[in-house]
Design a protein around this motif. Structure first.
Motif: not given
Length: 475
Positions: A273-278
């Protein structure tokens, strides 16, 4: 009519003290809790007595008291007034003439009709009349009167609180009435609890579940627990990590408007959920809110953050509070009262949480936090009890009537929420805020009620804030 004040001293009348024609009267008004308590104690859960919807279709078109509720009041008069303490009820014959509906005031009259000296029995005429003077119960009772006077203090009975979790769930469910179901990606529902919870929410018309996980495993769980998957979409992926990634992808692509955690670790889902790119970031810090419906508090209360942010900074607390305020407005609290908790209600440099509370209140003054009324630091008792707040000399629009409790850290918040759930019988729901879509973050110990209640929150948020309204965080 209010319930009458009962005498604290009970005094019996012996056989010799009672004359034919003597009488005693008791008055009672039927309340909903009377019906519920009688059903609980007797085990008589007749739908005509306890189910308003069923009662509307029945003979009386209304919720009515159990017949024996009125009969028990006759026993009350005999046992506490005439003859009083020491009386033994031997026989009674009653006719139930009319229903007793909610709000009806019943006058119970017992009158000595006949005495038998050889065995000291007395026969009483018994009648219950409603507020219109109509007889609802009529008959007689034969008792063995006491042989000596008894004078005793009325026994102190425990206070009883009715805590109807099902009724509270129905009240929450009514908030989503008329809203179309939301497409919800259910991440790795590979145990009975998470799969059954998702299907129950679907059956309630809240969500259209997209079951993301190993298809064979999900079908096996369904078969073991007699759950029907025929109407629901499955997205087959090999394991829980892939399920989290796929569910987030479905959401980013617009195939789902909400997420629901299944039987995988919270960290595993939130990492995607918190992944910057995806991931699903927005300009806001992601946070969690528990919605607690506590029987002893007059309104639902929100606790944040007790599940995502371990030790939030001042800036992160600003986002946590703004998320909670925005959410409170969605669920019908126009200007939520926000209590920022600490161990004390005064600013103390030795307690960083009090410094944060003071700074957050000043940030609200400067419009860095909007939409709510903030006060802090406040100790828990001062936040929820007007009496406690007044005793400390705290004059505030928030103290004693908080809608939102902002905890110093995850540990204190989680303990507070679990205490209310397990010791105060709170109906609990939880939701993750600040992402592109609402996220139902369940625990393995959560009941089906909790899962449904959490889905209701997700539905309300999804309809109030479609994903397109969010701004993606590019930082």
């Amino acid at each position: 009519m209010a319930r009458e004040t009962l005498p604290q001293i009970l005094e019996s009348r012996t056989y010799d003290d009672i004359a034919v024609g003597d009488s005693a009267v008791l008055t009672r008004t039927l309340r909903p809790e009377d019906i519920q308590l009688f059903a609980v104690m007797s085990g008589d859960a007749n739908a005509g007595d306890v189910d308003p919807e069923f009662a509307q279709s029945g003979l009386f078109r209304d919720v009515v008291a159990h017949g024996m509720w009125s009969a028990s009041l006759i026993s009350t008069v005999l046992g506490t007034q005439l003859p009083g303490p020491g009386t033994l009820l031997l026989e009674h014959s009653l006719r139930f003439l009319r229903p007793v509906s909610l709000g009806d005031t019943i006058h119970i009259v017992v009158t000595a009709r006949e005495k038998f000296a050889h065995n000291r029995h007395i026969v009483f005429d018994c009648e219950c009349r409603n507020q219109e003077g109509q007889s609802v119960v009529s008959g007689s009772a034969e008792v063995l009167a006491p042989t000596q006077k008894y004078r005793t203090r009325r026994a102190a009975l425990p206070e009883v609180t009715i805590s109807d979790r099902y009724a509270r769930l129905q009240t929450l469910l009514a908030r989503a009435s008329g809203l179309p179901p939301v497409d919800m990606a259910v991440v790795h529902p590979c145990d009975a609890e998470s799969l059954a919870g998702a299907l129950a929410a679907a059956e309630a018309g809240l969500i259209t579940p997209i079951l993301v996980g190993p298809a064979a495993k999900i079908r096996a769980v369904a078969a073991e627990n007699a759950l029907d998957l025929a109407a629901h979409r499955l997205v087959d992926v090999p394991h829980s990590h892939a399920a989290a990634a796929m569910a987030v992808s479905l959401t980013r692509n617009g195939d789902a408007a909400a997420l629901m955690k299944g039987s995988l670790h919270t960290d595993e889902l939130m990492a995607e959920v918190v992944a910057r790119s995806s991931g699903l970031r927005t300009e806001r810090r992601i946070s969690h809110v528990f919605v607690m419906d506590v029987p002893t508090y007059p309104r639902p209360i929100l606790i944040t953050d007790a599940a995502v942010n371990i030790a939030p900074s001042l800036a992160e607390k600003r986002d946590i509070i703004q998320n909670a305020i925005d959410f409170a407005q969605i669920i019908g609290v126009p200007t939520p009262k926000v209590a920022i908790l600490s161990a004390v209600e005064t600013v103390n440099p030795s307690l960083p949480s009090t410094l944060d509370a003071a700074a957050l209140c000043k940030m609200a003054d400067r419009r860095q936090i909007t939409g709510g009324l903030l006060d802090g630091p406040l100790a828990f008792d001062n936040a929820v009890s007007l009496v406690a707040a007044k005793s400390k000399g705290i004059h505030s629009a928030v103290a004693g009537q908080a809608d939102i409790l902002v905890v110093p850290d995850l540990e204190s918040g989680n303990m507070l929420a679990k205490q209310l759930e397990y010791l105060a019988n709170a109906l609990t729901a939880g939701i993750v805020l600040g992402a592109r879509v609402p996220i139902v973050l369940t625990s393995r110990a959560d009941t089906c009620e909790t899962r449904i209640a959490s889905c209701i929150l997700a539905v309300l948020i999804a309809h109030a804030n479609p994903p397109a309204n969010h701004t993606e965080n590019t930082r």
